[in-house]
Motif scaffolding. Structure first.
Motif, mmCIF file in Angstrom:
data_model
loop_
_atom_site.group_PDB
_atom_site.id
_atom_site.type_symbol
_atom_site.label_atom_id
_atom_site.label_comp_id
_atom_site.label_asym_id
_atom_site.label_seq_id
_atom_site.Cartn_x
_atom_site.Cartn_y
_atom_site.Cartn_z
ATOM 1 N N SER A 32 -1.345 11.040 -15.477
ATOM 2 C CA SER A 32 -2.068 9.694 -15.526
ATOM 3 C C SER A 32 -3.519 9.638 -14.966
ATOM 4 N N GLY A 33 -4.049 10.717 -14.380
ATOM 5 C CA GLY A 33 -5.224 10.723 -13.616
ATOM 6 C C GLY A 33 -6.533 10.863 -14.698
ATOM 7 N N ILE A 34 -7.759 10.305 -14.442
ATOM 8 C CA ILE A 34 -8.626 10.615 -15.035
ATOM 9 C C ILE A 34 -9.969 11.459 -14.566
ATOM 10 N N GLU A 35 -9.731 11.929 -13.256
ATOM 11 C CA GLU A 35 -10.991 12.439 -12.375
ATOM 12 C C GLU A 35 -10.784 13.751 -12.013
ATOM 13 N N ASN A 36 -9.610 14.166 -11.801
ATOM 14 C CA ASN A 36 -9.056 15.442 -11.101
ATOM 15 C C ASN A 36 -8.025 16.061 -11.895
ATOM 16 N N ASN A 38 -4.179 16.833 -11.369
ATOM 17 C CA ASN A 38 -3.269 16.759 -10.140
ATOM 18 C C ASN A 38 -1.943 17.333 -10.774
ATOM 19 N N SER A 102 0.274 15.383 1.272
ATOM 20 C CA SER A 102 1.852 15.155 1.357
ATOM 21 C C SER A 102 1.914 14.049 0.209
ATOM 22 N N LEU A 104 3.465 10.664 -1.370
ATOM 23 C CA LEU A 104 4.033 9.170 -0.923
ATOM 24 C C LEU A 104 5.177 9.140 -1.772
ATOM 25 N N ASP A 211 -5.560 8.412 -3.595
ATOM 26 C CA ASP A 211 -6.757 8.687 -4.427
ATOM 27 C C ASP A 211 -8.101 8.306 -3.704
HETATM 28 N N1 LIG Z 1 -0.133 11.793 -2.514
HETATM 29 C C1 LIG Z 1 0.590 11.313 -3.603
HETATM 30 N N2 LIG Z 1 1.801 11.182 -3.676
HETATM 31 C C2 LIG Z 1 2.467 10.466 -4.676
HETATM 32 N N3 LIG Z 1 1.780 10.568 -6.063
HETATM 33 C C3 LIG Z 1 0.600 10.931 -6.122
HETATM 34 C C4 LIG Z 1 -0.209 11.281 -5.099
HETATM 35 N N4 LIG Z 1 -1.269 11.618 -5.305
HETATM 36 C C5 LIG Z 1 -1.343 11.322 -6.866
HETATM 37 N N5 LIG Z 1 -0.006 10.939 -7.112
HETATM 38 C C6 LIG Z 1 0.461 10.701 -8.432
HETATM 39 O O1 LIG Z 1 -0.561 11.492 -9.278
HETATM 40 C C7 LIG Z 1 -1.248 10.503 -10.226
HETATM 41 C C8 LIG Z 1 -2.705 10.566 -10.399
HETATM 42 O O2 LIG Z 1 -3.460 10.741 -9.259
HETATM 43 P P1 LIG Z 1 -4.732 10.037 -9.154
HETATM 44 O O3 LIG Z 1 -5.207 10.474 -7.795
HETATM 45 O O4 LIG Z 1 -4.799 8.796 -9.510
HETATM 46 O O5 LIG Z 1 -5.582 10.941 -10.284
HETATM 47 P P2 LIG Z 1 -7.298 10.870 -10.644
HETATM 48 O O6 LIG Z 1 -8.016 11.085 -9.255
HETATM 49 O O7 LIG Z 1 -7.443 12.130 -11.357
HETATM 50 O O8 LIG Z 1 -7.604 9.707 -11.426
HETATM 51 C C9 LIG Z 1 -0.901 8.889 -9.536
HETATM 52 O O9 LIG Z 1 -0.857 8.076 -10.390
HETATM 53 C C10 LIG Z 1 0.390 9.132 -8.856
HETATM 54 O O10 LIG Z 1 1.378 8.993 -9.663
#
Ligand SMILES: Nc1ncnc2c1ncn2[C@@H]1O[C@H](COP(=O)(O)OP(=O)(O)O)[C@@H](O)[C@H]1O
Ligand SMILES: N[C@@H](CCOP(=O)(O)O)C(=O)O
Length: 312
Positions: A32-36, A38, A102, A104, A211
């Motif tokens: 689901s992310g678009i920047e990094n 994960n 960690s 969440l 994020d």
């Molecule tokens: N610390 C976390 N704990 C639980 N889920 C996380 C955590 N960090 C990221 N995620 C999951 O990863 C997805 C993408 O992370 P995100 O940081 O939004 O990506 P990006 O920075 O690439 O846009 C989130 O929607 C969530 O479901």
């Protein structure tokens, strides 16, 4: 959805030796992310999130990771970074900076009620107060300077009406940022991207903001405007929902009341917050980076919001 840099279980197992987390059992790309890039990872010590930073440099990362650490220590619900055996929060994976934080509990609440918005308002105000004694400085890298530099890169793709909106709004924001009232606004480290998908809930209980990789120093009221423009709107129309706006603003002000200057800045901040995401979405849409899986966000959504905030 995006995983820009693939990591296998074998890659993870070798890299994880430097962390006090035992052996790696599983790794799963998060789409689901678009920047990094994960990944959810499972280790002997439990479940964590691994992030490979695609755009941020090794030098920039301590600002974000120490901020999360600083906030967590003050009771703000955010992921805690895990240090490696050398005490470092960032180390290279496939030649790119990477970190483990960690995981969440809970899920994102994509259809928030006033109750959810109240929780967000309270935690956001507490976060703004807790950030006041954070001693690392970094500007909001998606602030006015970035808007000014990015607008010319997307101009060629816009209609005359869109160009007119972009130019006039940029001018409005530049004029306001140069004014005396702007200089009086409270500043601090802000999240700067506190959308529904960057907060976890367990029912109506907020379990964390995450994020933080757009965080930077900017006005606190801008952070509040970014948050309201996502949490308190009808997604189809971009209209603000008065019940959710009041719930979030009232909860925020119970903890940190807005100054007179912040109240006067509010309409301009809502417009600036819409412009910021219209521009980044336009940029991602027309200048996409390579990804193994990628669905760009729709720029028209924030164009609509910007037009509505200008009308108001
Ligand atoms: N610390 C976390 N704990 C639980 N889920 C996380 C955590 N960090 C990221 N995620 C999951 O990863 C997805 C993408 O992370 P995100 O940081 O939004 O990506 P990006 O920075 O690439 O846009 C989130 O929607 C969530 O479901
Ligand atoms: N919230 C921004 C995009 C940033 O992506 P995220 O997945 O890191 O929140 C937008 O909606 O344009």
């Amino acid at each position: 959805m995006a995983v820009f840099t693939p990591v296998s279980l074998a890659d993870l197992s070798a890299w994880l030796l430097q962390f006090p987390l035992g052996r790696a059992h599983a790794i799963k790309g998060i789409s689901s992310g678009i920047e990094n890039s994960n990944f959810f990872i499972t280790t002997d010590a439990g479940d964590y999130v691994l992030t490979i930073f695609e755009n941020l440099s090794f030098e920039q990362l301590p600002f974000y990771l120490h901020l999360m650490d600083h906030l967590a220590q003050r009771g703000i619900l955010v992921p805690a970074p895990v240090a490696n055996n050398a005490g470092q929060l960032v180390s290279l994976l496939h030649g790119k900076p990477a970190a483990i934080v960690s995981k969440l509990s809970g899920t994102s609440q994509m259809e928030p009620s006033p109750l959810h918005c109240g929780e967000v308002g309270t935690m956001l105000a507490k976060m703004h107060l807790a950030g006041q004694d954070y001693d690392l400085q970094q500007d909001n890298l998606r602030g006015l300077a970035w808007w000014t530099e990015t607008a010319p890169k997307v101009r060629d793709f816009l209609s005359p009406e869109q160009l007119q909106l972009l130019s006039s709004e940029l001018q409005h924001q530049q004029t306001y940022a140069a004014s005396a009232p702007y200089q009086t606004l409270a500043r601090g480290p802000i999240h700067a991207d506190l959308f529904r998908n960057n907060v976890m809930f367990d029912g109506t209980r907020l379990t964390g903001f995450f994020d933080f990789y757009f965080a930077g120093w900017d006005t606190l009221i801008f952070d509040l405007a970014v948050t309201i423009n996502d949490w308190c709107i009808h997604l189809e129309s971009g209209e603000l929902d008065p019940a959710r706006v009041s719930a979030l603003l009232n909860a925020y002000q119970q903890v940190r009341p807005l100054s007179t200057e912040e109240q006067s800045a509010w309409p301009t901040m809502l417009r600036g917050a819409a412009l910021r995401f219209w521009l980044s979405r336009l940029f991602d849409f027309y200048q996409p980076r390579e990804a193994h899986m990628l669905t760009p966000h729709d720029p028209a959504h924030f164009e609509r919001i910007l037009r509505k905030r200008c009308e108001q």
